[in-house]
Design a protein around this motif. Structure first.
Motif, PDB file in Angstrom:
ATOM      1  N   THR A  11       0.717  -1.015   0.521  1.00 44.50           N
ATOM      2  CA  THR A  11      -0.073  -0.282   0.146  1.00 44.50           C
ATOM      3  C   THR A  11       0.749   1.100   0.187  1.00 44.50           C
ATOM      4  N   SER A  13       1.671   4.767   0.966  1.00 44.44           N
ATOM      5  CA  SER A  13       1.254   5.300   2.204  1.00 44.44           C
ATOM      6  C   SER A  13       1.170   6.626   2.017  1.00 44.44           C
ATOM      7  N   LYS A  14       0.453   7.636   2.848  1.00 42.55           N
ATOM      8  CA  LYS A  14       0.258   9.343   2.590  1.00 42.55           C
ATOM      9  C   LYS A  14       1.627   9.546   2.567  1.00 42.55           C
ATOM     10  N   GLU A  15       2.330   9.383   3.951  1.00 42.57           N
ATOM     11  CA  GLU A  15       3.685   9.803   3.403  1.00 42.57           C
ATOM     12  C   GLU A  15       4.620   9.802   2.619  1.00 42.57           C
TER      13      GLU A  15
END
Length: 170
Positions: A11, A13-15
């Motif tokens: 996945t 990540s937003k990071e």
């Protein structure tokens, strides 16, 4: 990283997407929350120099980017003592540097791995379909293609190109 792990889901990540945006990286086009394969992250890191792909791949392989960078700084490939990396995406930093020899050693080691050689030799690649990108993303190494098509007319067998304002095209 074994061949059997290349199709494992990761996945993004937003990071990872924020890192890429904040640092004005090139992007592969993956979105926060998108589930992609390790293989897709490799191609996304190499062909378009995707910052979000590099961050996600570094996090996947080492648990976090800091641990990945620490592994990059191990001298297992016979790199010079002056080689030092500070990030996973090749971003400019006064303390992020290595010699042409060091880069040659890294490329030589990568080309000894059949999958890495395949990725480093690719001109284009279409990622696996995802909910966010049902047709997949068409990734391209346009720097490599430009070198062959316009700059020299020659053939590049494999390479990783890059660009930062401080040093230009590499």
């Amino acid at each position: 990283l074994g061949e059997e792990r290349l199709d494992e889901p990761v996945t993004v990540s937003k990071e990872a997407t924020e890192y890429s945006y904040i640092n004005e990286c090139s992007n592969a086009g993956f979105e926060a929350g998108e589930i992609v394969t390790v293989r897709d992250l490799f191609y996304g890191t190499i062909l378009p120099s995707g910052g979000e792909a590099a961050f996600a791949l570094a996090s996947y392989t080492s648990g976090n980017v800091e641990a990945f960078v620490s592994q990059m700084n191990q001298k297992e490939l016979g790199l010079s003592e002056t080689a030092h990396f500070t990030n996973c995406a090749g971003l400019y930093d006064e303390n992020h540097h290595c010699t042409v020899y060091d880069m040659a050693m890294i490329l030589e080691a990568a080309l000894d791995n059949p999958f890495c050689k395949e990725v480093l030799s690719a001109r284009t690649y279409t990622t696996s379909p995802t909910t966010e990108h049902p047709e997949g993303l068409l990734l391209s190494n346009w720097f490599l293609r430009r070198i062959e098509d316009k700059d020299t007319g020659g053939e590049v067998l494999s390479a990783k190109t890059g660009y930062v304002a401080q040093s230009g095209s590499c």
